[in-house]
Design a protein around this motif. Structure first.
Motif, PDB file in Angstrom:
ATOM      1  N   LEU A 145       0.821  -1.213   0.000  1.00  0.00           N
ATOM      2  CA  LEU A 145       0.000   0.000   0.000  1.00  0.00           C
ATOM      3  C   LEU A 145       0.854   1.261   0.000  1.00  0.00           C
ATOM      4  CD1 LEU A 145      -2.792  -1.040   2.530  1.00  0.00           C
ATOM      5  CD2 LEU A 145      -2.944  -0.941   0.041  1.00  0.00           C
TER       6      LEU A 145
ATOM      7  N   MET B  64       2.462   1.657  -3.439  1.00  0.00           N
ATOM      8  CA  MET B  64       1.524   2.154  -4.443  1.00  0.00           C
ATOM      9  C   MET B  64       1.245   3.634  -4.236  1.00  0.00           C
ATOM     10  SD  MET B  64      -1.167  -0.896  -5.203  1.00  0.00           S
ATOM     11  CE  MET B  64      -1.679  -0.077  -6.698  1.00  0.00           C
ATOM     12  N   ASN B  65       1.147   4.059  -2.975  1.00  0.00           N
ATOM     13  CA  ASN B  65       0.883   5.463  -2.691  1.00  0.00           C
ATOM     14  C   ASN B  65       2.075   6.340  -3.092  1.00  0.00           C
ATOM     15  OD1 ASN B  65      -0.820   7.591  -1.411  1.00  0.00           O
ATOM     16  ND2 ASN B  65       0.948   7.760  -0.065  1.00  0.00           N
TER      17      ASN B  65
ATOM     18  N   LYS C   7       2.191   6.488  -6.825  1.00  0.00           N
ATOM     19  CA  LYS C   7       1.096   7.332  -7.319  1.00  0.00           C
ATOM     20  C   LYS C   7       1.417   8.812  -7.150  1.00  0.00           C
ATOM     21  CE  LYS C   7      -2.334   8.498  -4.795  1.00  0.00           C
ATOM     22  NZ  LYS C   7      -3.505   8.555  -3.912  1.00  0.00           N
TER      23      LYS C   7
ATOM     24  N   SER D  14      -3.515   5.448 -10.954  1.00  0.00           N
ATOM     25  CA  SER D  14      -4.542   5.452  -9.916  1.00  0.00           C
ATOM     26  C   SER D  14      -5.852   5.987 -10.479  1.00  0.00           C
ATOM     27  CB  SER D  14      -4.103   6.314  -8.722  1.00  0.00           C
ATOM     28  OG  SER D  14      -5.169   6.457  -7.801  1.00  0.00           O
TER      29      SER D  14
ATOM     30  N   THR E   3      -8.497   5.995  -8.704  1.00  0.00           N
ATOM     31  CA  THR E   3      -9.068   6.703  -7.563  1.00  0.00           C
ATOM     32  C   THR E   3      -8.677   8.174  -7.593  1.00  0.00           C
ATOM     33  OG1 THR E   3      -8.985   4.696  -6.223  1.00  0.00           O
ATOM     34  CG2 THR E   3      -9.199   6.781  -5.038  1.00  0.00           C
TER      35      THR E   3
ATOM     36  N   THR F 175      -6.794   1.960 -15.356  1.00  0.00           N
ATOM     37  CA  THR F 175      -6.308   1.309 -14.133  1.00  0.00           C
ATOM     38  C   THR F 175      -5.880  -0.131 -14.380  1.00  0.00           C
ATOM     39  OG1 THR F 175      -6.786   1.054 -11.768  1.00  0.00           O
ATOM     40  CG2 THR F 175      -8.518   0.380 -13.290  1.00  0.00           C
TER      41      THR F 175
ATOM     42  N   THR G  68      -2.034  -0.940 -14.179  1.00  0.00           N
ATOM     43  CA  THR G  68      -1.428  -1.236 -12.877  1.00  0.00           C
ATOM     44  C   THR G  68      -1.572  -2.712 -12.546  1.00  0.00           C
ATOM     45  OG1 THR G  68      -2.050   0.984 -12.145  1.00  0.00           O
ATOM     46  CG2 THR G  68      -1.368  -0.568 -10.453  1.00  0.00           C
TER      47      THR G  68
ATOM     48  N   HIS H 141      -8.671   1.193  -0.067  1.00  0.00           N
ATOM     49  CA  HIS H 141      -8.782   2.390  -0.935  1.00  0.00           C
ATOM     50  C   HIS H 141      -8.046   2.186  -2.247  1.00  0.00           C
ATOM     51  CE1 HIS H 141     -10.850   5.260   1.731  1.00  0.00           C
ATOM     52  NE2 HIS H 141     -10.264   4.582   2.695  1.00  0.00           N
ATOM     53  N   SER H 142      -8.033   0.945  -2.732  1.00  0.00           N
ATOM     54  CA  SER H 142      -7.335   0.668  -3.990  1.00  0.00           C
ATOM     55  C   SER H 142      -7.806  -0.656  -4.560  1.00  0.00           C
ATOM     56  CB  SER H 142      -5.824   0.630  -3.773  1.00  0.00           C
ATOM     57  OG  SER H 142      -5.165   0.166  -4.926  1.00  0.00           O
ATOM     58  N   SER H 143      -8.436  -0.610  -5.739  1.00  0.00           N
ATOM     59  CA  SER H 143      -8.842  -1.862  -6.377  1.00  0.00           C
ATOM     60  C   SER H 143      -7.625  -2.624  -6.893  1.00  0.00           C
ATOM     61  CB  SER H 143      -9.813  -1.589  -7.528  1.00  0.00           C
ATOM     62  OG  SER H 143      -9.189  -0.831  -8.547  1.00  0.00           O
TER      63      SER H 143
ATOM     64  N   THR I  22     -13.683   0.221  -4.743  1.00  0.00           N
ATOM     65  CA  THR I  22     -12.776   1.359  -4.967  1.00  0.00           C
ATOM     66  C   THR I  22     -13.532   2.674  -5.118  1.00  0.00           C
ATOM     67  OG1 THR I  22     -10.830   2.021  -6.245  1.00  0.00           O
ATOM     68  CG2 THR I  22     -12.711   1.251  -7.495  1.00  0.00           C
TER      69      THR I  22
END
Length: 310
Positions: free
Chosen positions: A15, A18-19, A22, A60, A62, A93, A96, A186-188, A220
């Motif tokens: 996580l 990925m953040n 992003k 992302s 999102t 998306t 990813t 908070h991420s598919s 998501t």
């Protein structure tokens, strides 16, 4: 305890990676995103292409959906333009997820090391943001590898296999589980990455993995919904459109789950790649189905969330 610690550490790395990736990619392309959203959304098709490209840049959907809600709240986009962007973002998306499905661990440590150096030296300049993205990329695959190693012993744990068997007996429950997982993370893409890990460990079969992925796409949407709560009615309509798009897509595919899983199984040799391809096929098909009837779809959204409170 070691299993729990390994899974939690791997999940944190996934996580966080990925953040970080992003944010680095967003910072590299933030001004391009703003200009594109303002100038390249004149028709539903160009809006969808713009949403797809921006999501591929930011890695992302999102982030793009939240940004779209903000632009609609500011009166810079209308609902049809926003829905077009969401359709494209759902396709973008998939990049990813496709990246995660490949075994790129051998690139993780060199990428993280090179990224850390660039990030430290460059800070806020473009090279620093590129380094930030590379560091996040390395952390994602290191986290996935750590989680895979930690999950391996669970193949023999009766409570864990029993829980997965209950999912395999109930496709609707699998969709709900996927939605909850993506909403919590908070991420598919992260949730789908975990599904690919479980399938690679032979802990879940492909139809169950596909059902969970359908739920991931619904879960998501929670971030865009939360972002819209304090905004205008138009912003709430965008969030509702995002939810409707993925819920209706899941309802369309769920009765065809086993034929669809069979089709996805023909696209690759390994289960993780099959899961990633199922995710891609679902999102592309959903967007292509809605794009020609986008004006009717936005009319449905306005029925669900009227322009004004009654």
């Amino acid at each position: 305890m070691f299993t729990v610690l390994g899974v939690c550490t791997g999940l944190y790395m996934l996580l966080k990676g990925m953040n970080v990736m992003k944010v680095g990619l967003e910072n590299l392309s933030r001004e391009k995103m703003r200009r594109a959203l303002a100038n390249l959304t004149a028709t539903p098709v160009t809006a969808a292409l713009t949403g797809m490209v921006l999501t591929m840049l930011a890695q992302s959907s999102t982030a793009i959906s939240v940004l779209t809600v903000g632009f609609v709240n500011a009166g810079l986009l209308n609902l049809v333009q926003a829905v077009g962007i969401l359709l494209g973002a759902n396709v973008g998306t998939c990049i990813t997820v496709q990246l995660i499905s490949f075994d790129l661990l051998h690139l993780a440590l060199p990428a993280a090391a090179a990224g850390a150096v660039l990030w430290l030296l460059g800070r806020q300049n473009p090279y620093g943001q590129l380094g930030r993205a590379l560091f996040g990329f390395g952390a994602v695959f290191a986290g996935l590898h750590l989680m895979a190693a930690a999950l391996a012993p669970l193949q023999h744990a009766p409570w864990f296999t029993g829980a997965l068997v209950s999912l395999q007996r109930n496709a609707a429950l699998s969709v709900v589980a996927g939605a909850l997982a993506a909403a919590l993370l908070h991420s598919s893409a992260a949730a789908t990455g975990i599904v690919m890990l479980l399938s690679n460990q032979n802990l879940i079969e492909l139809p169950t993995a596909v059902a969970i992925v359908l739920g991931n796409n619904i879960g998501t949407c929670i971030t865009a919904v939360l972002a819209s709560l304090s905004g205008s009615r138009a912003g709430k309509q965008v969030a509702a459109a995002h939810v409707l798009l993925n819920v209706l897509g899941a309802l369309l595919f769920l009765p065809l789950l086993y034929p669809f899983a069979l089709l996805a199984g023909c696209t690759a040799d390994s289960l993780p790649r099959q899961v990633a391809n199922a995710h891609t096929l679902f999102n592309i098909t959903s967007s292509l189905v809605v794009l020609p009837v986008i004006y009717h779809f936005t009319a449905l959204v306005r029925l669900v969330v009227p322009d004004r409170l009654r």
